[in-house]
Design a protein around this motif. Structure first.
Motif, PDB file in Angstrom:
ATOM      1  N   ASP A  30       0.829  -1.203   0.000  1.00 20.76           N
ATOM      2  CA  ASP A  30       0.000   0.000   0.000  1.00 20.76           C
ATOM      3  C   ASP A  30       0.866   1.256   0.000  1.00 20.76           C
ATOM      4  N   GLU A  31       2.026   1.182   0.680  1.00 21.74           N
ATOM      5  CA  GLU A  31       2.872   2.364   0.774  1.00 21.74           C
ATOM      6  C   GLU A  31       4.164   2.249  -0.044  1.00 21.74           C
ATOM      7  N   SER A  32       4.309   1.145  -0.784  1.00 20.00           N
ATOM      8  CA  SER A  32       5.503   0.949  -1.601  1.00 20.00           C
ATOM      9  C   SER A  32       5.118   0.716  -3.059  1.00 20.00           C
ATOM     10  N   LEU A  33       6.008   1.098  -3.950  1.00 14.98           N
ATOM     11  CA  LEU A  33       5.829   0.893  -5.389  1.00 14.98           C
ATOM     12  C   LEU A  33       7.134   0.386  -5.974  1.00 14.98           C
ATOM     13  N   MET A  34       7.061  -0.681  -6.777  1.00 16.39           N
ATOM     14  CA  MET A  34       8.231  -1.150  -7.512  1.00 16.39           C
ATOM     15  C   MET A  34       7.864  -1.279  -8.985  1.00 16.39           C
ATOM     16  N   ILE A  35       8.732  -0.733  -9.830  1.00 14.62           N
ATOM     17  CA  ILE A  35       8.601  -0.859 -11.277  1.00 14.62           C
ATOM     18  C   ILE A  35       9.801  -1.644 -11.773  1.00 14.62           C
ATOM     19  N   VAL A  36       9.559  -2.718 -12.505  1.00 15.10           N
ATOM     20  CA  VAL A  36      10.620  -3.511 -13.116  1.00 15.10           C
ATOM     21  C   VAL A  36      10.431  -3.442 -14.631  1.00 15.10           C
ATOM     22  N   THR A  37      11.414  -2.917 -15.320  1.00 13.95           N
ATOM     23  CA  THR A  37      11.285  -2.766 -16.759  1.00 13.95           C
ATOM     24  C   THR A  37      12.674  -2.699 -17.386  1.00 13.95           C
ATOM     25  N   ALA A  38      12.721  -2.329 -18.657  1.00 15.07           N
ATOM     26  CA  ALA A  38      13.978  -2.153 -19.375  1.00 15.07           C
ATOM     27  C   ALA A  38      13.926  -0.840 -20.135  1.00 15.07           C
ATOM     28  N   ASP A  39      15.087  -0.342 -20.514  1.00 16.77           N
ATOM     29  CA  ASP A  39      15.122   0.932 -21.229  1.00 16.77           C
ATOM     30  C   ASP A  39      15.004   0.754 -22.734  1.00 16.77           C
ATOM     31  N   HIS A  40      15.281  -0.433 -23.226  1.00 14.85           N
ATOM     32  CA  HIS A  40      15.192  -0.719 -24.657  1.00 14.85           C
ATOM     33  C   HIS A  40      15.409  -2.206 -24.872  1.00 14.85           C
ATOM     34  N   GLY A  41      15.181  -2.657 -26.094  1.00 16.80           N
ATOM     35  CA  GLY A  41      15.452  -4.035 -26.435  1.00 16.80           C
ATOM     36  C   GLY A  41      16.656  -4.160 -27.340  1.00 16.80           C
ATOM     37  N   HIS A  42      17.034  -5.398 -27.587  1.00 15.06           N
ATOM     38  CA  HIS A  42      18.050  -5.722 -28.586  1.00 15.06           C
ATOM     39  C   HIS A  42      17.339  -6.477 -29.714  1.00 15.06           C
ATOM     40  N   MET A  43      17.954  -7.445 -30.313  1.00 17.94           N
ATOM     41  CA  MET A  43      17.277  -8.159 -31.395  1.00 17.94           C
ATOM     42  C   MET A  43      17.587  -9.647 -31.349  1.00 17.94           C
ATOM     43  N   LEU A  44      17.464 -10.231 -30.134  1.00 19.96           N
ATOM     44  CA  LEU A  44      17.612 -11.671 -29.984  1.00 19.96           C
ATOM     45  C   LEU A  44      16.386 -12.369 -30.574  1.00 19.96           C
ATOM     46  N   ASN A  45      16.618 -13.401 -31.364  1.00 20.41           N
ATOM     47  CA  ASN A  45      15.548 -14.238 -31.902  1.00 20.41           C
ATOM     48  C   ASN A  45      15.816 -15.684 -31.497  1.00 20.41           C
ATOM     49  N   LEU A  46      14.907 -16.275 -30.742  1.00 18.84           N
ATOM     50  CA  LEU A  46      15.029 -17.683 -30.366  1.00 18.84           C
ATOM     51  C   LEU A  46      14.390 -18.533 -31.462  1.00 18.84           C
ATOM     52  N   VAL A  47      15.204 -19.271 -32.173  1.00 20.30           N
ATOM     53  CA  VAL A  47      14.723 -20.127 -33.248  1.00 20.30           C
ATOM     54  C   VAL A  47      14.301 -21.490 -32.708  1.00 20.30           C
ATOM     55  N   LYS A  48      15.086 -22.009 -31.790  1.00 20.23           N
ATOM     56  CA  LYS A  48      14.805 -23.313 -31.192  1.00 20.23           C
ATOM     57  C   LYS A  48      14.845 -23.153 -29.669  1.00 20.23           C
ATOM     58  N   PRO A  49      13.793 -22.586 -29.077  1.00 20.26           N
ATOM     59  CA  PRO A  49      13.812 -22.327 -27.634  1.00 20.26           C
ATOM     60  C   PRO A  49      13.995 -23.578 -26.787  1.00 20.26           C
ATOM     61  N   GLU A  50      13.537 -24.732 -27.308  1.00 17.49           N
ATOM     62  CA  GLU A  50      13.672 -25.965 -26.529  1.00 17.49           C
ATOM     63  C   GLU A  50      15.124 -26.367 -26.336  1.00 17.49           C
ATOM     64  N   ALA A  51      16.026 -25.791 -27.141  1.00 17.32           N
ATOM     65  CA  ALA A  51      17.455 -26.118 -26.992  1.00 17.32           C
ATOM     66  C   ALA A  51      18.023 -25.568 -25.689  1.00 17.32           C
ATOM     67  N   LEU A  52      17.313 -24.614 -25.072  1.00 15.17           N
ATOM     68  CA  LEU A  52      17.761 -24.073 -23.793  1.00 15.17           C
ATOM     69  C   LEU A  52      17.438 -25.014 -22.636  1.00 15.17           C
ATOM     70  N   ILE A  53      16.710 -26.070 -22.918  1.00 13.53           N
ATOM     71  CA  ILE A  53      16.457 -27.111 -21.919  1.00 13.53           C
ATOM     72  C   ILE A  53      17.666 -28.038 -21.951  1.00 13.53           C
ATOM     73  N   THR A  54      18.594 -27.777 -21.075  1.00 11.15           N
ATOM     74  CA  THR A  54      19.905 -28.428 -21.152  1.00 11.15           C
ATOM     75  C   THR A  54      20.086 -29.566 -20.161  1.00 11.15           C
ATOM     76  N   PHE A  55      19.095 -29.775 -19.276  1.00  6.20           N
ATOM     77  CA  PHE A  55      19.177 -30.852 -18.287  1.00  6.20           C
ATOM     78  C   PHE A  55      20.483 -30.792 -17.504  1.00  6.20           C
ATOM     79  N   GLN A  56      20.750 -29.633 -16.941  1.00  7.21           N
ATOM     80  CA  GLN A  56      21.976 -29.480 -16.171  1.00  7.21           C
ATOM     81  C   GLN A  56      21.673 -28.715 -14.884  1.00  7.21           C
ATOM     82  N   PRO A  57      22.483 -28.865 -13.864  1.00  9.88           N
ATOM     83  CA  PRO A  57      22.225 -28.181 -12.602  1.00  9.88           C
ATOM     84  C   PRO A  57      22.433 -26.686 -12.739  1.00  9.88           C
ATOM     85  N   LYS A  58      21.639 -25.929 -12.004  1.00  7.53           N
ATOM     86  CA  LYS A  58      21.746 -24.471 -12.020  1.00  7.53           C
ATOM     87  C   LYS A  58      21.910 -23.973 -10.595  1.00  7.53           C
ATOM     88  N   SER A  59      22.197 -22.692 -10.456  1.00  5.60           N
ATOM     89  CA  SER A  59      22.414 -22.135  -9.132  1.00  5.60           C
ATOM     90  C   SER A  59      21.145 -22.182  -8.286  1.00  5.60           C
TER      91      SER A  59
END
Length: 575
Positions: free
Chosen positions: A519-548
């Motif tokens: 009620d007394e706090s506000l947070m905005i999460v955004t970006a100032d601009h984009g780049h031009m990343l295109n994911l052609v095969k997004p499933e390839a990021l499923i790497t079956f490996q441990p992460k932090s």
């Protein structure tokens, strides 16, 4: 079975068949070596992995917390849908100084980046006490999706807000909202004189605007003309220039469109005043934190004045309340907290910074760091990378000293090999970056790692100082390494940078849950601009490996905070 439990089981399954190989790092290395990847590419040609190395005019996501049903000017519906400025000729003329060609649209539902400043001002007027502006520099919807897929080890969404990071999942006790915004600047091509602080050709050589027919009606749309988003439209389509970080951050903090390279300076050279200036005059404490050099464009535009974003030393003088080229006789009061990168970058000369450049540190003159320190009569408990010191511990000790003595805090960190940014956290949570289009691989020593806090730790130190003032406060946090990773066409670093910034968002949310409320706090999460990343095969990021952090941990963190918030609310309700 609950979603959280499903995700937990999925996490266990994935971790039971992991490989020690960092497959995402291997994808990145191969893409650079081969010049092509079937997984992703930057630009318009799938056969060229690193074709486009800079910004775009993509619509950018906006995530807010503490806004839903919070009143006119705070609720995002004040700026979206039928209230979009892009449906009104008069309102477009107000923000651009003209009505940009092929920009007015009766189908517009998106905000403008100047509305981010409007939102903050409305929140102050309505009595909010804590405002957090978190800028993931260069993080468009596609960059976020890449991180979300990697984190969840699944392609969970193809449109909308999505999930996979804390800031996507967190609901802030039912007060969160999601929208998109245009980031196009007033103009590009403005020339300036840094020594006289003047604009030489007001209006520049190219103008901003946004054509949804060619750029897309939503951040996830495949554009009808990809070249349009890069300032290279097809014949017959009006060219609209894309923003840089300085112009965009100025719009989000001062509420005005301006030229690329301007640090809170208007199109004709006039000084603009930011939300930080306004609330500081009203007695608020103010601060800025960044994972890249503290006098870089985004934190600079929170407070400094300069016709050129490249005049780093003078920008840092404004941030620290010292005489500068823009304020030679009556300095700005300075920020209460200044914590970021830039340490270790030394230059003997730099024409871009004008005649008053001091040889030594490129971003913060050595003499200015010295005279800002409390030890030399300055206002700041000042610390920087120091051999043998653990940076996170050193910074928090300084924060405690600053809080106890009602002093300000200056933290100066970074690694020289990275031109002053903090060590890059890669996707799997380690700090072992692989090669990008710059053809250089950053390698950090154990000492460099220990000497530098991460963005989350910087944010916590800033919060410790600001909350000690017992006044309202405003804080900008910049995850600037997202932009640096995307400029480098480095998918591994980009995902790691998103997650690093996500941890800082989580730290803010935890602070609000423990010390305040939405009620007394506000947070905005955004970006100032984009780049031009295109994911052609997004499933390839499923790497079956441990992460932090496993998917289950990401989900549980957001859920845990919601449960705590509900319990807190129930405990304070009258019987």
């Amino acid at each position: 079975m609950s979603l959280t439990l499903k995700l937990f089981c999925t996490s266990l399954l994935l971790m039971s068949c992991v490989s020690a190989e960092d497959r995402l790092a291997e994808i990145q290395k191969s893409a650079i070596a081969d010049g092509v990847s079937d997984v992703a590419h930057w630009g318009v040609d799938p056969e060229k992995y690193t074709l486009w190395r800079t910004h775009s005019n993509r619509l950018i996501p906006v995530y807010t917390y503490g806004t839903l049903n919070a009143g006119d000017g705070i609720d995002l519906r004040s700026y979206t849908g039928a209230n979009s400025v892009y449906r009104s000729e008069d309102r477009l003329k107000e923000i651009y100084g003209r009505v940009p060609e092929q920009t007015l649209s009766d189908q517009a539902v998106w905000m403008d980046q100047t509305n981010i400043a409007d939102l903050q001002k409305a929140a102050v007027k309505a009595g909010k006490k804590h405002i957090f502006l978190v800028v993931f520099d260069g993080m468009d919807w596609q960059t976020t999706q890449a991180a979300a897929i990697y984190n969840q080890q699944a392609v969970m969404y193809q449109a909308g807000r999505g999930s996979g990071t804390f800031f996507q999942r967190y609901r802030a006790n039912g007060t969160t909202q999601y929208a998109s915004m245009v980031t196009s600047p007033h103009n590009n091509g403005t020339k300036t004189d840094v020594d006289t602080q003047t604009v030489l050709n007001p209006g520049g050589t190219g103008f901003g605007g946004y054509n949804p027919t060619f750029g897309g009606f939503a951040p996830w749309d495949v554009p009808a003309d990809v070249g349009y988003l890069l300032g290279k439209p097809a014949e017959g389509v009006v060219k609209h220039v894309y923003t840089d970080s300085a112009s965009s951050a100025t719009s989000m903090t001062a509420g005005a469109k301006t030229y690329n390279n301007a640090i809170t300076i208007g199109p004709s050279g006039e000084k603009l005043f930011t939300i930080a200036h306004e609330v500081q005059e009203a007695g608020w404490a103010v601060g800025a934190v960044s994972s890249v050099p503290i006098s870089h464009a985004t934190p600079a535009s929170a407070y400094a004045h300069n016709v050129s974003r490249k005049d780093y030393q003078d920008i840092s003088r404004d941030l620290l309340g010292l005489p500068s080229i823009a304020h030679p006789k009556t300095p700005l009061p300075g920020l209460d907290v200044v914590v970021g990168g830039g340490y270790g970058v030394i230059k003997k000369a730099d024409k871009a910074q004008g005649k008053n450049f001091e040889p030594g540190n490129y971003y913060l003159a050595d003499s200015d760091f010295t005279r800002s320190s409390l030890k030399n009569g300055g206002q700041y408990v000042a610390v920087q990378c120091e051999e043998g010191k653990v940076g996170s511990r050193q910074l928090m000790q300084a924060a405690r000293q600053a809080a106890a003595g009602n002093h300000r805090l200056l933290g100066f960190y970074g690694v020289k090999i990275g031109n002053g940014h903090l060590p890059f956290q890669t996707a799997n949570g380690d700090y072992k970056p692989v090669i990008g289009n710059g053809k250089k691989t950053e390698v950090y020593t154990d000492a460099e790692r220990k000497q530098n806090p991460n963005l989350m730790q910087m944010t916590k130190a800033a919060l410790h100082v600001l909350q000690s003032r017992e006044t309202p406060f405003w804080l900008m946090v910049e995850a600037g390494d997202v932009d640096w990773a995307n400029h480098d066409n480095n998918l591994d670093n980009s995902i790691g940078a998103v997650n690093s910034g996500d941890q800082a968002v989580k730290a803010i949310a935890e602070w609000v849950e423990e010390n305040s409320n939405w009620d007394e706090s506000l947070m905005i999460v955004t970006a100032d601009h984009g780049h031009m990343l295109n994911l052609v095969k997004p499933e390839a990021l499923i790497t079956f490996q441990p992460k932090s952090k496993s998917t289950a941990e990401h989900a549980a963190t957001a859920t845990e905070l919601e449960v705590k918030a509900e319990a807190k609310a129930e405990a304070t309700e009258p019987e």
